[in-house]
Design an enzyme around this catalytic site. Structure first.
Site, PDB file in Angstrom:
ATOM      1  N   GLY A  46      29.496 -49.287  16.131  1.00  0.00           N
ATOM      2  CA  GLY A  46      30.024 -49.730  14.839  1.00  0.00           C
ATOM      3  C   GLY A  46      31.252 -50.618  14.869  1.00  0.00           C
ATOM      4  N   GLU A 101      38.088 -48.109  15.977  1.00  0.00           N
ATOM      5  CA  GLU A 101      36.962 -47.389  15.385  1.00  0.00           C
ATOM      6  C   GLU A 101      36.618 -48.034  14.043  1.00  0.00           C
ATOM      7  OE1 GLU A 101      34.429 -45.851  15.506  1.00  0.00           O
ATOM      8  OE2 GLU A 101      34.754 -43.699  15.683  1.00  0.00           O
ATOM      9  N   ASP A 102      35.349 -48.055  13.699  1.00  0.00           N
ATOM     10  CA  ASP A 102      34.989 -48.633  12.398  1.00  0.00           C
ATOM     11  C   ASP A 102      35.295 -47.678  11.255  1.00  0.00           C
ATOM     12  OD1 ASP A 102      33.023 -46.940  13.336  1.00  0.00           O
ATOM     13  OD2 ASP A 102      31.359 -48.051  12.465  1.00  0.00           O
ATOM     14  N   ASP A 105      35.165 -40.295   9.699  1.00  0.00           N
ATOM     15  CA  ASP A 105      34.462 -39.531   8.666  1.00  0.00           C
ATOM     16  C   ASP A 105      34.870 -38.061   8.834  1.00  0.00           C
ATOM     17  OD1 ASP A 105      32.399 -38.258   7.189  1.00  0.00           O
ATOM     18  OD2 ASP A 105      31.083 -39.953   7.449  1.00  0.00           O
ATOM     19  N   PHE A 154      28.251 -44.138   0.883  1.00  0.00           N
ATOM     20  CA  PHE A 154      27.481 -44.590   2.042  1.00  0.00           C
ATOM     21  C   PHE A 154      27.751 -46.077   2.213  1.00  0.00           C
ATOM     22  CE2 PHE A 154      23.481 -43.111   4.285  1.00  0.00           C
ATOM     23  CZ  PHE A 154      23.701 -43.982   5.344  1.00  0.00           C
TER      24      PHE A 154
HETATM   25  C1  PRP Z   1      29.772 -43.474  13.349  1.00  0.00           C
HETATM   26  C2  PRP Z   1      31.058 -44.291  13.314  1.00  0.00           C
HETATM   27  C3  PRP Z   1      32.069 -43.395  13.951  1.00  0.00           C
HETATM   28  C4  PRP Z   1      31.568 -42.005  13.645  1.00  0.00           C
HETATM   29  C5  PRP Z   1      32.404 -41.413  12.571  1.00  0.00           C
HETATM   30  O1  PRP Z   1      29.183 -43.698  14.584  1.00  0.00           O
HETATM   31  O2  PRP Z   1      30.927 -45.501  14.006  1.00  0.00           O
HETATM   32  O3  PRP Z   1      32.103 -43.571  15.352  1.00  0.00           O
HETATM   33  O4  PRP Z   1      30.207 -42.136  13.213  1.00  0.00           O
HETATM   34  O5  PRP Z   1      31.936 -40.160  12.206  1.00  0.00           O
HETATM   35  P1  PRP Z   1      32.716 -38.798  12.420  1.00  0.00           P
HETATM   36  O6  PRP Z   1      34.160 -39.029  12.039  1.00  0.00           O
HETATM   37  O7  PRP Z   1      32.025 -37.891  11.424  1.00  0.00           O
HETATM   38  O8  PRP Z   1      32.540 -38.349  13.818  1.00  0.00           O
HETATM   39  P2  PRP Z   1      27.644 -43.450  14.915  1.00  0.00           P
HETATM   40  O9  PRP Z   1      27.498 -42.244  15.764  1.00  0.00           O
HETATM   41  O10 PRP Z   1      26.854 -43.514  13.634  1.00  0.00           O
HETATM   42  O11 PRP Z   1      27.268 -44.648  15.870  1.00  0.00           O
HETATM   43  P3  PRP Z   1      27.396 -46.233  15.721  1.00  0.00           P
HETATM   44  O12 PRP Z   1      28.875 -46.563  15.817  1.00  0.00           O
HETATM   45  O13 PRP Z   1      26.624 -46.719  16.888  1.00  0.00           O
HETATM   46  O14 PRP Z   1      26.801 -46.659  14.406  1.00  0.00           O
END
Ligand code: PRP
Length: 179
Positions: A46, A101-102, A105, A154
């Site tokens: 991300g 980090e993107d 959550d 979302f």
């Molecule tokens: C997403 C996003 C963060 C993480 C946040 O990654 O990029 O890394 O979830 O969520 P959290 O705070 O609940 O842990 P994802 O696993 O979807 O992978 P991606 O970055 O490849 O889309």
């Protein structure tokens, strides 16, 4: 995979993101001024758009590295397991490190990654997250710098996907399901 039809409503424009990235980069540059090298670690996938824009605004000697952790596996409750799918190429012992980090959550991914990286003995370890959804937090953790705090929507675009799509949108959008 079949997907219910949805539209994407713009939430944060490309222009607003660019302005915020510039401001974040100024703060990060000031914080790390004098460093011999800042290792900027993008969390895949991300963060790939954000890190690309951010590093180009940093007025510092920079090394770029990537780490891939999967957070949305099978488990959906609090003892969630975070797996490292791809580790860093370089060493970070004694280095200044910025994790990019993107979105933060629940905080599980960031918490796990910081734990892992801290154990390698970096000199300084800070985090820059583009988006933060504080209302979703399950682990008490915060990025050092946050681009935008957002409600529990979302979101997609600027690197963030919905079922691996929409990462290439130049803005952050909100997914609205039609059915
Ligand atoms: C997403 C996003 C963060 C993480 C946040 O990654 O990029 O890394 O979830 O969520 P959290 O705070 O609940 O842990 P994802 O696993 O979807 O992978 P991606 O970055 O490849 O889309």
């Amino acid at each position: 995979m079949t997907q219910n039809p949805y539209v994407i409503d713009q939430m944060i424009s490309a222009k607003a993101i660019a302005a915020r990235v510039e401001a974040l980069a100024r703060e990060i540059t000031a914080h790390f001024r004098g460093t011999d090298k800042l290792v900027v670690v993008g969390l895949l996938r991300g963060s790939f758009v954000f890190i690309a824009d951010l590093v180009r605004e940093l007025d510092l000697p920079v090394e770029v590295d990537f780490l891939e952790a999967s957070s949305y596996g099978d488990a959906t409750h609090s003892s969630r397991e975070v797996r490292i799918l791809k580790d860093l190429r370089g060493e970070i012992a004694g280095r200044d490190v910025l994790v990019v980090e993107d979105i933060v959550d629940t905080g599980f991914t960031l918490s796990h990654v910081l734990h892992l990286l801290r154990a390698r003995g970096p000199k300084r370890l800070e985090v820059c997250a583009l988006l933060d959804k504080p209302s979703r937090r399950e682990v008490d953790i915060r990025a050092t710098w946050t681009g935008f705090e957002i409600p529990d929507e979302f979101v997609v675009g600027y690197g963030i996907d919905f079922a691996q799509r929409n990462r290439n949108l130049p803005y952050i959008g909100k997914v609205r399901f039609l059915a």
